[in-house]
Design an enzyme around this catalytic site. Structure first.
Site, mmCIF file in Angstrom:
data_model
loop_
_atom_site.group_PDB
_atom_site.id
_atom_site.type_symbol
_atom_site.label_atom_id
_atom_site.label_comp_id
_atom_site.label_asym_id
_atom_site.label_seq_id
_atom_site.Cartn_x
_atom_site.Cartn_y
_atom_site.Cartn_z
ATOM 1 N N GLU A 172 57.675 48.314 17.639
ATOM 2 C CA GLU A 172 57.597 46.909 17.238
ATOM 3 C C GLU A 172 56.134 46.481 17.117
ATOM 4 O OE1 GLU A 172 60.044 43.185 18.887
ATOM 5 O OE2 GLU A 172 58.742 44.183 20.292
ATOM 6 N N GLN A 196 58.061 33.068 14.480
ATOM 7 C CA GLN A 196 59.278 33.770 14.037
ATOM 8 C C GLN A 196 59.218 34.141 12.563
ATOM 9 O OE1 GLN A 196 61.295 35.154 15.974
ATOM 10 N NE2 GLN A 196 60.675 34.121 17.851
ATOM 11 N N GLU A 205 62.071 49.981 16.702
ATOM 12 C CA GLU A 205 62.223 49.061 17.824
ATOM 13 C C GLU A 205 62.504 47.681 17.241
ATOM 14 O OE1 GLU A 205 58.895 48.957 20.435
ATOM 15 O OE2 GLU A 205 59.843 47.534 21.805
ATOM 16 N N GLY A 216 63.448 48.072 28.050
ATOM 17 C CA GLY A 216 63.035 49.481 27.999
ATOM 18 C C GLY A 216 63.076 50.079 26.600
ATOM 19 N N ASN A 247 67.130 43.003 25.426
ATOM 20 C CA ASN A 247 66.323 41.877 25.908
ATOM 21 C C ASN A 247 64.849 42.277 26.066
ATOM 22 O OD1 ASN A 247 65.680 39.354 26.915
ATOM 23 N ND2 ASN A 247 67.176 39.404 28.586
ATOM 24 N N ILE A 248 64.004 41.329 26.262
ATOM 25 C CA ILE A 248 62.609 41.568 26.620
ATOM 26 C C ILE A 248 62.615 42.413 27.910
ATOM 27 C CG2 ILE A 248 60.482 40.424 27.413
ATOM 28 C CD1 ILE A 248 61.551 37.859 25.916
HETATM 29 N N1 DCP Z 1 59.524 38.120 20.810
HETATM 30 C C1 DCP Z 1 59.902 36.879 20.352
HETATM 31 N N2 DCP Z 1 60.628 36.781 19.200
HETATM 32 C C2 DCP Z 1 61.022 37.889 18.541
HETATM 33 C C3 DCP Z 1 60.667 39.149 19.014
HETATM 34 C C4 DCP Z 1 59.923 39.239 20.173
HETATM 35 O O1 DCP Z 1 59.560 35.868 20.962
HETATM 36 N N3 DCP Z 1 61.720 37.731 17.434
HETATM 37 C C5 DCP Z 1 58.655 38.205 21.997
HETATM 38 C C6 DCP Z 1 59.355 38.504 23.282
HETATM 39 C C7 DCP Z 1 58.345 39.295 24.053
HETATM 40 C C8 DCP Z 1 57.529 40.017 22.989
HETATM 41 O O2 DCP Z 1 57.740 39.274 21.786
HETATM 42 O O3 DCP Z 1 57.492 38.440 24.767
HETATM 43 C C9 DCP Z 1 57.964 41.454 22.786
HETATM 44 O O4 DCP Z 1 59.358 41.433 22.904
HETATM 45 P P1 DCP Z 1 60.340 42.634 22.808
HETATM 46 O O5 DCP Z 1 61.543 42.386 23.649
HETATM 47 O O6 DCP Z 1 60.674 42.814 21.394
HETATM 48 O O7 DCP Z 1 59.501 43.870 23.298
HETATM 49 P P2 DCP Z 1 59.246 44.397 24.776
HETATM 50 O O8 DCP Z 1 57.895 45.027 24.776
HETATM 51 O O9 DCP Z 1 59.537 43.350 25.787
HETATM 52 O O10 DCP Z 1 60.370 45.500 24.834
HETATM 53 P P3 DCP Z 1 60.684 46.571 25.937
HETATM 54 O O11 DCP Z 1 60.148 46.104 27.253
HETATM 55 O O12 DCP Z 1 62.195 46.621 25.901
HETATM 56 O O13 DCP Z 1 60.030 47.821 25.473
#
Ligand code: DCP
Length: 229
Positions: free
Chosen positions: A51, A80, A103, A32, A28-29
């Site tokens: 990512e 998307q 990632e 980690g 999930n967002i």
């Molecule tokens: N996002 C989205 N659609 C996707 C991929 C990501 O809307 N197909 C959005 C969700 C977050 C941002 O992009 O607002 C980054 O999302 P991630 O969960 O991929 O990355 P994080 O930085 O939140 O990951 P982490 O905290 O687990 O390192």
């Protein structure tokens, strides 16, 4: 016991594999992924690909991530489709190293499309086109994956983390939204009741603190190395 309870290897990664071994870190967002991924950077036999959030924040000067959150009906499909392109670029990035750790992936991009479908955020034709792109990618593009590491969390925990890190674009992200994104990931990788799973899945309890996650990381690293040779 805790490890047994929470870490679940649903199958062994491909053995005897001498080609590039690719691992995708999913969750999930705020689960980690970046922190987990950063640990791999100490290994000089691994290409570690974060990512491309920075790309999404600056598409020729436009913050598309921000626009998507402010007006998902208008920008959800566009965002998307750009995510799919940038993820495909990571998947197909060449390396002479034996391991690639990424990632997210084109595969989990589908989770967000699925959620937009469930919540009727996009028009049917937009979903149809995003799904066709996705299908084409997984059938025709060279995106072979050998292991998925699923950092499984509870929505409440990631909500707190997200509020703490305070990424400005995510100001409006609700607990309800994180529950939806969690459910899609869980349906895909844990319940396996959604779209196909492209590789064996290692499920880790990522509600743990950063220091506790180090043990999980070590377990994961060993498993990757042991299973390639
Ligand atoms: N996002 C989205 N659609 C996707 C991929 C990501 O809307 N197909 C959005 C969700 C977050 C941002 O992009 O607002 C980054 O999302 P991630 O969960 O991929 O990355 P994080 O930085 O939140 O990951 P982490 O905290 O687990 O390192």
């Amino acid at each position: 016991l805790a490890g047994k309870l929470f870490a679940r290897m649903s199958a062994s990664p491909n053995k005897n594999c001498k080609r590039l071994f690719t691992v995708c870190i999913e969750g999930n967002i705020g689960s980690g992924k970046t922190t987990f991924l950063n640990n791999f950077k100490a290994n000089d036999n691994m290409l570690v690909l974060q990512e491309p959030v920075e790309l999404w924040r600056d598409v020729g000067g436009t913050n598309l991530l921000e626009k998507m959150y402010k007006d998902p009906v208008r920008y959800g499909c566009l965002f998307q489709s750009y995510v799919q392109l940038t993820m495909l670029q990571l998947h197909t990035q060449k390396t002479n190293l034996p391991f690639k750790v990424m990632e997210r992936s084109v595969y989990s991009a589908r989770c967000f499309i699925e959620n937009m479908k469930r919540t009727k955020m996009l028009e049917k034709v937009e979903i149809d086109i995003l799904e066709q792109w996705h299908e084409w990618c997984i059938q025709r593009a060279d995106i072979q994956t050998d292991l998925i590491v699923y950092l499984r969390t509870s929505p409440e925990v990631v909500y707190e983390r997200m509020r703490t890190r305070a990424r400005k674009e995510e100001d409006c992200v609700s607990l309800e939204y994180l529950r939806q994104v969690h459910d899609v990931h869980d349906d895909w990788l844990y319940n396996r009741s959604l779209f196909s799973v492209p590789a064996p899945v290692m499920v880790l309890d990522a509600n743990k603190s950063v220091s506790e996650m180090m043990a999980e990381f070590e377990k994961c690293r060993r498993s990757i190395f042991e299973n390639r040779d």
